[in-house]
Design an enzyme around this catalytic site. Structure first.
Site, short mmCIF file in Angstrom:
data_model
loop_
_atom_site.label_atom_id
_atom_site.label_comp_id
_atom_site.label_asym_id
_atom_site.label_seq_id
_atom_site.Cartn_x
_atom_site.Cartn_y
_atom_site.Cartn_z
N ASP A 1 47.19 35.12 36.68
CA ASP A 1 48.37 35.45 35.88
C ASP A 1 48.72 36.93 35.91
O ASP A 1 49.90 37.28 35.80
CB ASP A 1 48.23 34.95 34.46
CG ASP A 1 46.91 35.30 33.80
OD1 ASP A 1 46.12 36.08 34.37
OD2 ASP A 1 46.65 34.79 32.69
N ASP B 1 39.20 40.74 26.93
CA ASP B 1 38.79 39.33 26.91
C ASP B 1 37.29 39.08 27.02
O ASP B 1 36.78 38.19 26.37
CB ASP B 1 39.48 38.53 28.01
CG ASP B 1 40.98 38.42 27.79
OD1 ASP B 1 41.41 38.60 26.64
OD2 ASP B 1 41.70 38.17 28.75
#
Length: 887
Positions: free
Chosen positions: A71, A481
């Site tokens: 992404d 993350d």
């Protein structure tokens, strides 16, 4: 991997840093400096994965040719010989950083050397550029680009649906692209060179995740989400007649053309109330399979179904693996076995707890089995075993209670593909890695199959901060993350990310310069402390306590001796502590949200910056005083560091295109700053080991110097600069962090926003070369050595790198290298040099920024070309009419 990831680039770019308009030089600035060039070898500090893999594409006509899209981290090609992935979009530059987000990939089934990528990261204002379709005729080794008149959203909601880009398997000059934002369906009839909207397509989509979102992120129309051809309705050379298109519209999700795209209609009888995430057609048995969810994903989805459409009869059949009432997730991952018609698989992509589920049918969906089942709750029986020994951090250091297990089978599992040539090989993407198996058919015999990471070479972390201490581990990273890692060996995957506590994202870290065993990090966490300390160089950690009001990590600084810390967290003002953060006191004189750093010599001196003002504390962070320094950037896109070994030596980088922007230096602890006139823009600053004979540490920056954007090095305190990356190695946005290695001359660690931690090593093994300047020899005469390396080769094409070294005693101010091919090779595209080719003879000349090559230094360029029969290396090279040594 998690929702925090979508804002990694946005927060860094919010001040208009990448507005795309180069600033004029300030009045009175000196002319841009002469730039030298050096040859660097670039690699990743291995993490292996670390982000969402929403798409996997196998070529249908050539075995072992596969691609993966991410992404925000570009696209990759599978290398079967090494079972690794090769990055394909590292050439994306700073101005086009959004093109590292890949919304769709298509591999040409007629001409397998061709591959296409639809790129663009955000459809709202966060991404300043429109989307584009990239096309390659050499499997992604090089690209040509067609800009689109709208944006694409590789990191937008709905990005796991697809593929939105498709090549007609019968007439491969025809491609379709599904657009978001109400822009409709687009078509190219010239192999992706030009595109036009299919104006007769009746539905541009209606679904938005959250209509109330004023940022435009969750309120964008997710648009046209997949295109699938029925190859049985065409013949080679003629356009496929039947084309299916998926639309983000819960009432009208599937459309079809039966006249090669001339007219379109809604497919009658289709289910409603859901979005069709995928539409996969098995032409051998005449079934179009569809995976439905009530949401667009990749995070959300509460209900789902799987349907089968018989293309000949028009019959719809609900083949859901479980009853709708029993789902708490949507379906998305969907694939068929091309070797075994009737075998179909699907994923419960939004099953976050206890983990994802994978379903398999060998009778076209009449019956299903699951990857795991409950025996007596909460106990489970798995059809698989997990082997994460190559990426041990995938356990996340967790000790879950049943029915959860570690490592997890995955989450956000929107991509799932069975190898069309090998029924035993399957790959699927998750929010953290790419998994696969090579003995899938054991599922059907009742034996267990093995799931392993198939992700080596695919690096997808967003980097927030970097540190390279003078002793201990060479690299400490702060990542979005997955928190971050302590790398003791850059070539090996660390066993575990930082734990105790485990932050979702680490926003800042620091070590005590004179006591590198003392390390501090801060970060984001849904619940729990936002600060942690280590006394063994980051090997083990313990949590500190939060002052009242903390909502996020912010920035943190350790005193030079590790005796105290200053923290500027999100949600509250700047705080300081002695010891390890058992209690914090408010700092005065400095605004909330300031960036904080420490002096690397004086343990009581700390610095801060906020909105154009520089702040100094001489009492350990208790009180700060605003400096009188003026002319600094007015915004907050600023990063600064103090030089190790010298008190009060501070470098500051940052700014925005509509104001002050560049690199500043202070030698009086921030009381005053001098702007380096030759540096037009700079966004990071870091220090590394000094060059041999140099009195000052090496500087590294991500900057624009002499009109060129790149990664630069200076060994003479910024008087001259050497660009150390090249056009093939740009990695989009590199403005997060940079640091040299205090132990290895020339080594630099570069942050990326989705390609992980990139590090480079110089070819200048002497540890000497400086920037430009020195003597010059406009016509170098043979004091040279050439290394010619074929780095990639395929059926009729190849890629090569050429390194040219100045082995003489004087610097060159320009160069022109000649050679002849012996086997009819033709260059198609060449980077980092200008070239001409006449027959077999080739001449490559320097471009504006790499003509200056110091004695003992090297310059490099690369190219792609064609070959047939044999592809031998050139036998000789000449420079200024004289022969070069050939390595």
């Amino acid at each position: 991997m998690r929702r925090t990831r979508i804002l990694t680039a946005v927060l860094a770019l919010a001040a208009g840093l990448l507005a795309g308009t180069p600033p004029a030089l300030a009045a009175g600035s000196a002319a841009p400096p002469t730039l030298a060039a050096d040859t660097y070898t670039w690699k990743n500090a291995r993490i292996d994965g670390g982000g969402f893999v929403p798409g996997i594409v196998f070529n249908r006509t050539e075995k072992n040719l596969a691609y993966a899209r991410t992404d925000i981290g570009g696209a990759y090609r599978w290398q079967q010989a090494t079972k690794t992935w090769t990055p394909l979009l590292d050439s994306v530059g700073w101005a086009d950083w959004g093109h590292t987000g890949v919304v769709s990939l298509a591999s040409d089934p007629v001409a397998p050397d061709k591959v296409y990528a639809a790129v663009g990261t955000y459809t709202n204002s966060w991404d300043p550029t429109d989307g584009a379709v990239l096309r390659s005729s050499n499997r992604g080794a090089s690209w040509q680009k067609t800009d689109l008149p709208f944006k694409l959203g590789g990191n937008m909601p709905g990005r796991g649906m697809g593929e939105r880009l498709a090549v007609d398997p019968n007439r491969n000059s025809v491609l379709y692209l599904g657009a978001p934002s109400g822009k409709g369906l687009w078509r190219s009839t010239d192999s992706g060179v030009t595109w036009s909207q299919v104006t007769d397509f009746p539905n541009v989509g209606t679904y938005v995740q959250d209509p109330t979102d004023t940022s435009g992120y969750a309120s964008d129309n997710q648009g046209i989400v997949w295109v699938t051809f029925d190859e049985s309705t065409g013949t080679a050379g003629t356009a496929t007649k039947t084309v299916y298109v998926g639309v983000a519209d819960t009432a009208n999700s599937v459309y079809r053309s039966t006249d090669a795209g001339a007219t379109w209609s809604r497919v009658a009888g289709q289910p409603t109330g859901y979005l069709a995430h995928k539409g996969v057609l098995d032409a051998k048995n005449g079934y179009l399979y569809l995976a439905y969810s009530d949401k667009g994903g990749p995070y959300d989805g509460g209900k789902g179904q799987v349907w089968r459409y018989a293309t000949a009869s028009g019959t719809w059949t609900n083949i859901s693996p479980v009853a709708e009432a029993d789902t708490y997730y949507g379906f998305s991952g969907l694939t068929v076995d091309r070797q075994r018609p009737g075998t179909v698989m699907a994923t419960a992509y939004s099953s976050w707890w206890p983990e994802t589920q994978i379903f398999r049918s060998t009778d076209s969906g009449a019956t299903w089995t699951r990857a795991w089942d409950y025996t007596s709750y909460p106990n489970r029986s798995n059809r698989y075993t997990m082997d994460v020994s190559s990426s041990p951090w995938l356990t996340f250091g967790a000790s879950p209670q049943p029915p959860e297990q570690t490592p997890k089978l995955g989450w956000m599992t929107e991509s799932l593909e069975i190898d069309p040539f090998d029924s035993d090989r399957m790959m699927y993407g998750t929010g953290a890695t790419l998994y696969g198996t090579e003995n899938l058919t054991k599922w059907d015999s009742g034996a267990t199959f093995t799931v392993k990471p198939m992700v080596q070479g695919l690096e997808e972390t967003a980097v927030n901060d970097l540190a390279s201490p003078p002793s201990g581990a060479p690299l400490l990273s702060a990542l979005g993350d997955i928190g971050g890692f302590r790398h003791t060996d850059l070539t090996k995957v660390p066993a575990m990310m930082y734990t105790s506590p485990t932050f979702t994202s680490t926003t800042s870290l620091d070590f005590a310069e004179s006591n590198p065993n003392t390390v501090v990090r801060v970060g984001d966490l849904d619940s729990g402390p936002h600060v942690a300390f280590s006394t063994d160089n980051g090997a083990n950690w313990f949590a500190g306590s939060d002052p009242s009001g903390v909502s996020g990590g912010g920035t943190v600084a350790a005193a030079a001796d590790g005796s105290r810390f200053v923290w500027s967290p999100a949600g509250t003002g700047v705080r300081y502590t002695t010891g390890f953060g058992s209690s914090w006191s408010a700092s005065s004189g400095i605004p909330a949200g300031a960036v904080v750093e420490s002096d690397r010599v004086d343990p009581k001196t700390f610095y801060g910056f906020k909105s154009g003002r520089f702040y100094v504390s001489s009492d350990g962070g208790a009180t700060f005083t605003a400096s009188a320094a003026s002319g600094l950037p007015a915004g907050d896109s600023v990063r600064f560091k103090a030089l190790p070994g010298t008190k009060g030596d501070v470098w500051l980088a940052g700014g925005a295109a509509d104001g002050a922007y560049g690199l500043w230096h202070s030698t009086d602890g921030g009381a005053s700053f001098t702007k380096l006139s030759g540096v037009e823009q700079a966004d990071t600053i870091g220090f590394g080991k000094a060059a041999t004979g140099a009195a000052y540490q090496t500087l590294f920056t991500s900057a624009r110097i002499g009109g060129v954007r790149g990664i630069f090095r200076s060994t003479d305190k910024g008087a001259t600069w050497t660009r150390i990356n090249d056009d093939a190695h740009q990695w989009g946005w590199t403005g997060g962090a940079i640091t040299g290695d205090p132990r290895v001359y020339g080594r630099v660690y570069v942050s990326t926003n989705g390609r992980g931690v990139v590090y480079g090593d110089t070819s200048d093994t002497s540890g000497g070369g400086g920037g430009g300047g020195g003597g010059s020899d406009p016509t170098p005469t043979g004091a040279c050595a050439v290394t010619y390396t074929i780095t990639n080769q395929w059926a009729d094409g190849f890629q090569a790198d050429v390194q040219l070294k100045n082995t003489g005693t004087a610097a060159w101010s320009s160069w022109s290298l000649g050679w002849s091919f012996g086997n009819g090779q033709r260059i198609g595209q060449l980077w980092n040099a200008d070239f001409t080719q006449s027959g077999a003879a080739v001449t490559a000349k320097n471009v504006a920024w790499n003509g200056t090559v110091a004695a003992g230094s090297s310059v490099a360029f690369g190219f792609t070309g064609t070959w047939s029969g044999t592809n031998a290396r050139p036998a000789s090279f000449t420079l200024g009419g004289q022969s070069c040594a050939v390595g």
